[in-house]
Each structure stands twice: as structure tokens, then as C-alpha cells.
Write a protein that holds these residues in place. Structure first.
Motif, PDB file in Angstrom:
ATOM      1  N   GLN A 106     -69.260  -2.304 -21.598  1.00 52.15           N
ATOM      2  CA  GLN A 106     -68.105  -1.509 -21.999  1.00 52.15           C
ATOM      3  C   GLN A 106     -67.987  -0.234 -21.160  1.00 52.15           C
ATOM      4  OE1 GLN A 106     -66.423  -3.357 -23.943  1.00 52.15           O
ATOM      5  NE2 GLN A 106     -68.178  -4.708 -24.259  1.00 52.15           N
ATOM      6  N   ILE A 107     -69.105   0.403 -20.879  1.00 52.62           N
ATOM      7  CA  ILE A 107     -69.081   1.619 -20.063  1.00 52.62           C
ATOM      8  C   ILE A 107     -68.585   1.299 -18.648  1.00 52.62           C
ATOM      9  CG2 ILE A 107     -70.499   3.451 -19.070  1.00 52.62           C
ATOM     10  CD1 ILE A 107     -72.340   3.190 -21.517  1.00 52.62           C
ATOM     11  N   MET A 108     -69.050   0.183 -18.095  1.00 55.37           N
ATOM     12  CA  MET A 108     -68.618  -0.194 -16.747  1.00 55.37           C
ATOM     13  C   MET A 108     -67.145  -0.578 -16.724  1.00 55.37           C
ATOM     14  SD  MET A 108     -71.137   0.309 -14.695  1.00 55.37           S
ATOM     15  CE  MET A 108     -70.613  -0.563 -13.216  1.00 55.37           C
ATOM     16  N   LEU A 109     -66.629  -1.105 -17.832  1.00 51.30           N
ATOM     17  CA  LEU A 109     -65.202  -1.433 -17.893  1.00 51.30           C
ATOM     18  C   LEU A 109     -64.364  -0.150 -17.892  1.00 51.30           C
ATOM     19  CD1 LEU A 109     -63.090  -3.661 -18.091  1.00 51.30           C
ATOM     20  CD2 LEU A 109     -63.375  -3.650 -20.567  1.00 51.30           C
ATOM     21  N   LEU A 115     -49.379  -6.401 -20.487  1.00 49.66           N
ATOM     22  CA  LEU A 115     -50.365  -5.398 -20.090  1.00 49.66           C
ATOM     23  C   LEU A 115     -50.360  -5.222 -18.578  1.00 49.66           C
ATOM     24  CD1 LEU A 115     -52.724  -3.455 -20.512  1.00 49.66           C
ATOM     25  CD2 LEU A 115     -54.260  -5.455 -20.575  1.00 49.66           C
ATOM     26  N   ASP A 116     -50.304  -6.326 -17.853  1.00 52.69           N
ATOM     27  CA  ASP A 116     -50.262  -6.284 -16.398  1.00 52.69           C
ATOM     28  C   ASP A 116     -49.057  -5.460 -15.925  1.00 52.69           C
ATOM     29  OD1 ASP A 116     -51.372  -7.064 -13.900  1.00 52.69           O
ATOM     30  OD2 ASP A 116     -49.844  -8.615 -13.691  1.00 52.69           O
ATOM     31  N   ALA A 117     -47.918  -5.676 -16.552  1.00 54.87           N
ATOM     32  CA  ALA A 117     -46.710  -4.926 -16.192  1.00 54.87           C
ATOM     33  C   ALA A 117     -46.881  -3.443 -16.489  1.00 54.87           C
ATOM     34  CB  ALA A 117     -45.505  -5.488 -16.947  1.00 54.87           C
ATOM     35  N   ALA A 118     -47.501  -3.120 -17.619  1.00 58.19           N
ATOM     36  CA  ALA A 118     -47.722  -1.715 -17.973  1.00 58.19           C
ATOM     37  C   ALA A 118     -48.659  -1.036 -16.974  1.00 58.19           C
ATOM     38  CB  ALA A 118     -48.295  -1.618 -19.390  1.00 58.19           C
ATOM     39  N   LEU A 119     -49.686  -1.751 -16.544  1.00 59.21           N
ATOM     40  CA  LEU A 119     -50.628  -1.210 -15.569  1.00 59.21           C
ATOM     41  C   LEU A 119     -49.959  -0.975 -14.214  1.00 59.21           C
ATOM     42  CD1 LEU A 119     -53.621  -3.514 -16.523  1.00 59.21           C
ATOM     43  CD2 LEU A 119     -53.663  -1.018 -16.698  1.00 59.21           C
ATOM     44  N   LEU A 120     -49.003  -1.825 -13.876  1.00 57.90           N
ATOM     45  CA  LEU A 120     -48.259  -1.662 -12.629  1.00 57.90           C
ATOM     46  C   LEU A 120     -47.261  -0.507 -12.716  1.00 57.90           C
ATOM     47  CD1 LEU A 120     -47.527  -5.397 -11.727  1.00 57.90           C
ATOM     48  CD2 LEU A 120     -48.857  -3.786 -10.334  1.00 57.90           C
ATOM     49  N   ALA A 121     -46.765  -0.233 -13.915  1.00 49.37           N
ATOM     50  CA  ALA A 121     -45.717   0.768 -14.087  1.00 49.37           C
ATOM     51  C   ALA A 121     -46.237   2.198 -13.967  1.00 49.37           C
ATOM     52  CB  ALA A 121     -45.037   0.573 -15.438  1.00 49.37           C
ATOM     53  N   GLY A 122     -47.519   2.410 -14.210  1.00 54.13           N
ATOM     54  CA  GLY A 122     -48.070   3.760 -14.134  1.00 54.13           C
ATOM     55  C   GLY A 122     -49.411   3.839 -14.830  1.00 54.13           C
ATOM     56  N   PRO A 123     -50.023   5.039 -14.832  1.00 49.30           N
ATOM     57  CA  PRO A 123     -51.342   5.187 -15.449  1.00 49.30           C
ATOM     58  C   PRO A 123     -51.333   4.817 -16.932  1.00 49.30           C
ATOM     59  CG  PRO A 123     -50.811   7.095 -14.106  1.00 49.30           C
ATOM     60  CD  PRO A 123     -49.555   6.286 -14.201  1.00 49.30           C
ATOM     61  N   VAL A 124     -52.345   4.088 -17.347  1.00 49.36           N
ATOM     62  CA  VAL A 124     -52.509   3.648 -18.737  1.00 49.36           C
ATOM     63  C   VAL A 124     -53.739   4.332 -19.315  1.00 49.36           C
ATOM     64  CG1 VAL A 124     -53.219   1.661 -20.132  1.00 49.36           C
ATOM     65  CG2 VAL A 124     -51.317   1.440 -18.519  1.00 49.36           C
ATOM     66  N   GLY A 125     -53.614   4.781 -20.552  1.00 51.46           N
ATOM     67  CA  GLY A 125     -54.771   5.305 -21.267  1.00 51.46           C
ATOM     68  C   GLY A 125     -55.442   4.183 -22.029  1.00 51.46           C
ATOM     69  N   GLY A 126     -56.736   4.014 -21.805  1.00 47.65           N
ATOM     70  CA  GLY A 126     -57.483   2.958 -22.490  1.00 47.65           C
ATOM     71  C   GLY A 126     -58.747   3.508 -23.111  1.00 47.65           C
ATOM     72  N   TYR A 127     -59.142   2.959 -24.261  1.00 45.63           N
ATOM     73  CA  TYR A 127     -60.337   3.490 -24.924  1.00 45.63           C
ATOM     74  C   TYR A 127     -61.258   2.387 -25.408  1.00 45.63           C
ATOM     75  CZ  TYR A 127     -59.393   2.535 -29.938  1.00 45.63           C
ATOM     76  OH  TYR A 127     -59.220   1.937 -31.160  1.00 45.63           O
ATOM     77  N   ILE A 128     -62.505   2.791 -25.602  1.00 42.89           N
ATOM     78  CA  ILE A 128     -63.518   1.953 -26.244  1.00 42.89           C
ATOM     79  C   ILE A 128     -64.275   2.852 -27.205  1.00 42.89           C
ATOM     80  CG2 ILE A 128     -65.590   0.537 -25.930  1.00 42.89           C
ATOM     81  CD1 ILE A 128     -64.599  -0.167 -23.142  1.00 42.89           C
TER      82      ILE A 128
END
Length: 410
Positions: free
Chosen positions: A54-57, A25-38
């Protein structure tokens, strides 16, 4: 050791409890924008402080250039998440579901930036795909990838099986639907990260596994710790009821007071989770001792309230509190209700008036408050729960030292 800015700050602020593959995950975050959901199910027409972690995250994810997705459960809300609940949720009718969906959707605007930009937040509704699912299609295409043995091993499932009210077949399907959500968000929007509370770990891992099995794609799951106060009380719950995030459910003043009443041991932790203050400033504030810790609590209350209700409302709440408790005045900024002038002139029993003012949840609770010496009228203690309260002007009711409401004749 994390290298991506999001994970570094998320860990430093105490957001991270579990992660499916932190290094990847760390590598993916470094590679470019990541889409994340809750995901947020519409169990009410607002959200309370229990959802704020969760909202603050999501807010922190956006701060570091990634794209947050808010998934509202128009589909899963028809089932109800059974995770760690003692009994099944009451099923919502279509009208109530629609009302709740509209209500919770407005909660996120103060915390997240919405728009058409690459890192702007989006709200999506899982009813868009779940409502169209065919039962046989779901069983054949998705169900084959779920092991009943594994699902029964989840703590969230075992906790219900051990209780008198078991788990319904409807609820048992919730984990499958949540996993399906992750795959749909991955396919439709390129989402690669699902986040949630620690009670969602089993559901999140199931979604990660489904995407891997069916699409051959690596996605990630991250959970936050179960949040309780230092005295063991679940966040978002108080003796007076839920601490809602919208002003139509709880006034900015009472919201401010909730944070001002934080236990000493929780101040530093809550500043990290629920404000944007720099960590160095938080370290200074949480190091305060004795009576000085109250200054840190005021900072927490004002910063947290500014996020939810705006800076002006937060500063007004702080000023109202200062006038009320420091100067002993009847500040006009206090929450107020209006009652018919004729009714006030005729008199209302004290216990009934406290319920109508929202300072007690029931007649019994109001009576106990009065018997315990915690109820006051215009700063004078009320000793008789049946005392008839009447008047032609503004009345100030107080429950304890920090909850006040003005009663005005209309």
C-alpha cells in the motif's frame, strides 16, 4: 486498455486487483491530478512489510503527479477492522493509541515526499471528524444508506459469522465509519480515489456508494491483490516474527536479509512491487537462472532496504553480508546487543542468550533451534541447549545461516 501513466505502471507492476470503474478512473487521471488515499490503523507503533504494498502504491501515485493522502485511524483504531480476522482486536487505551499513531506516522517519510506542493503527501487523522460524531446524527444521516443484507454478504463479514467468535456490533460498524472517512476526505480535500488491499473491497465499495448517494459525486476504489510468498506465507510474517519497517524494531541488516532470502519464484514480482527499478531492468534480473538468481536477490534486498532505511544503510548491510558469508569474517556491521560484563563472565544458558539476542522469540523456540542444529556460537554448532556461554570479549551468535548478532560486554 489504460492510458493514464499511473494505471499503466500500476497494472504492469502487479498492483491492480479490482477497480470500481477503471475506464472512468483512467479518464479522471488523464484529466488532472487526483487525490488518492489509503488508511492505516494504529494497531502497533510501527508498520511491517504487510503494509508495504500500500505504501508503494501511494509512492507510485505521487510519482505520476497525483496527491497521496495517508489516513491514520485515530478514530477507527478505537474500533478495529474485523476484515477476515478470526477474532476481535484488543481495544487500545488512549495512551497506547496515541503512541501507536505517533509511531506509524513516521514510517512514511522515507517513501513519500511531504510538503506544501500540489502533489506532496499529507497525513490526516480520522479522529478529527469521527470523534465529534453524534450517534443519532450518524444513524439518521449515514445509516439509512447502508443495507444490512448487503453488509452481511461481504466475504469479510461472512468469514467471521462462520467462526465460533462472532462479529461484535462495535466491529460491524467499522464499514460505516470507513465509508464516512471517504466522504469526509472527498468533501474536505477533494479526494476521489480510495485504495487498499483486496480484503477492503467491501468497505471501499460502500464508501464509493455513500458518496454517490449523498453527494451525487463519482469517486473510485482500487484494490491490490492479497500478497503471499510462492510457498503461501503471508507477507510480513516470518518464523522470527514481523518484518518491521522501522530500524528501532528491526535492524537494516535483518531487513536486508529478509529480502535476500526471497524465494526464487518471487524475485521478479517483488522487484516490481517493492523497488523503483525500471521494468526492463527487472525483466533482465528475473530471467537469471540457477545460482545467478542470487544476484537478483541481492539487488532486491539493497533496493528495498535503501527505500526504507537509506542508501548508506542498505550498502552497509550488503557489505556486511558479503563479508560474513563470502569471507567468513565476523563483520562489525552485524546487529549487536550489550550485556553486563559481569553477567557474561558468570555465564548465561545458551537458550536464554538466544532469546535475549532476539534470535528466538521464546525459550521453547530457542531450545528447538539448538536441538535442530541451527544455533552456533562463533560459527561452532551448539549441541546442548543448557550449555553455559560466558566470555570477556565479543561473542557471535548465529541462528541458521543468515541471522547473526554480536553480544558485547558493557
Amino acid at each position: 486498455m489504460a492510458r493514464s501513466e499511473f494505471l499503466i505502471e500500476a497494472q504492469a507492476r502487479g498492483f491492480v486487483f479490482q477497480c470500481t470503474d477503471e475506464a472512468a478512473l483512467d479518464a479522471a487521471l488523464l484529466a488532472g491530478p487526483v487525490g488518492g488515499y489509503i488508511g492505516f490503523d494504529p494497531t502497533a507503533d510501527s508498520l511491517h512489510v504487510g503494509s508495504l504494498t500500500q505504501i508503494m502504491l501511494l509512492r507510485l501515485l505521487q510519482k505520476h503527479g497525483h496527491k497521496p493522502f495517508v489516513l491514520v485511524g485515530g478514530g477507527t483504531g478505537q474500533v478495529g477492522d474485523p476484515s477476515f480476522r478470526e477474532e476481535a482486536r484488543q481495544l487500545l487505551n488512549d495512551q497506547r493509541l496515541a503512541s501507536n499513531l505517533a509511531g506509524i506516522s513516521r514510517v512514511f517519510a522515507p517513501f513519500l515526499r511531504f510538503g506544501a506542493g500540489a502533489a506532496d503527501a499529507e497525513i490526516v487523522n480520522n479522529a478529527d471528524w469521527l470523534d465529534r460524531l453524534g450517534y443519532i446524527e450518524l444513524l439518521r444521516e449515514v445509516g439509512q444508506h447502508f443495507s444490512i443484507n448487503r453488509m452481511l454478504s461481504f466475504d469479510s463479514v461472512k468469514s467471521r459469522l462462520e467462526r465460533e467468535q462472532g462479529l461484535t456490533f462495535l466491529e460491524f460498524n467499522y464499514s460505516i465509519l470507513q465509508s464516512y472517512d471517504f466522504r469526509e476526505l472527498s468533501r474536505r480535500f477533494g479526494v476521489t480515489l480510495q485504495m487498499g488491499g483486496s480484503d477492503q473491497w467491501g468497505n471501499i465499495v460502500s464508501g464509493v456508494d455513500l458518496v454517490r448517494r449523498t453527494d451525487g459525486k463519482q469517486v473510485f476504489g482500487l484494490t491490490t491483490p492479497l500478497l503471499t510468498t510462492a510457498s503461501g506465507v503471508k507477507m510480513g510474517k516470518t518464523a522470527a516474527g514481523a518484518v518491521w519497517l522501522t530500524a528501532d524494531h528491526l535492524s537494516p541488516y535483518h531487513y536486508w536479509q529478509f529480502w535476500r532470502n526471497t524465494e526464487d519464484a518471487d524475485v521478479g514480482r517483488f522487484l516490481k512491487l517493492f523497488t523503483d527499478l525500471p521494468l526492463a531492468e527487472i525483466a533482465r534480473l528475473e530471467a537469471l537462472q540457477g545460482a545467478d538468481i542470487n544476484q537478483a536477490k541481492i539487488v532486491l534486498a539493497t533496493q528495498a532496504t535503501a527505500l526504507a532505511h537509506g542508501r548508506a544503510a542498505a550498502e552497509e548491510a550488503e557489505e556486511t553480508a558479503r563479508k560474513t558469508f563470502t569471507e567468513g569474517s565476523q563483520a562489525e556491521g552485524l546487529p549487536s546487543i550489550e550485556l553486563p560484563a559481569a553477567e557474561l563472565a558468570g555465564g548465561i544458558p545458551a537458550f536464554a542468550l538466544f532469546v535475549r539476542a532476539g534470535l528466538a522469540g521464546s525459550n521453547g523456540e530457542a531450545r528447538r533451534l539448538i536441538r535442530g542444529g541451527g544455533a552456533r556460537l562463533n560459527d561452532a554448532v551448539i549441541t546442548d541447549e543448557a550449555q553455559v556461554i560466558s566470555g570477556e570479549g565479543v561473542l557471535k551468535l548465529s541462528a541458521g545461516r543468515k541471522q547473526h548478532v554480536l553480544v558485547r560486554p558493557s
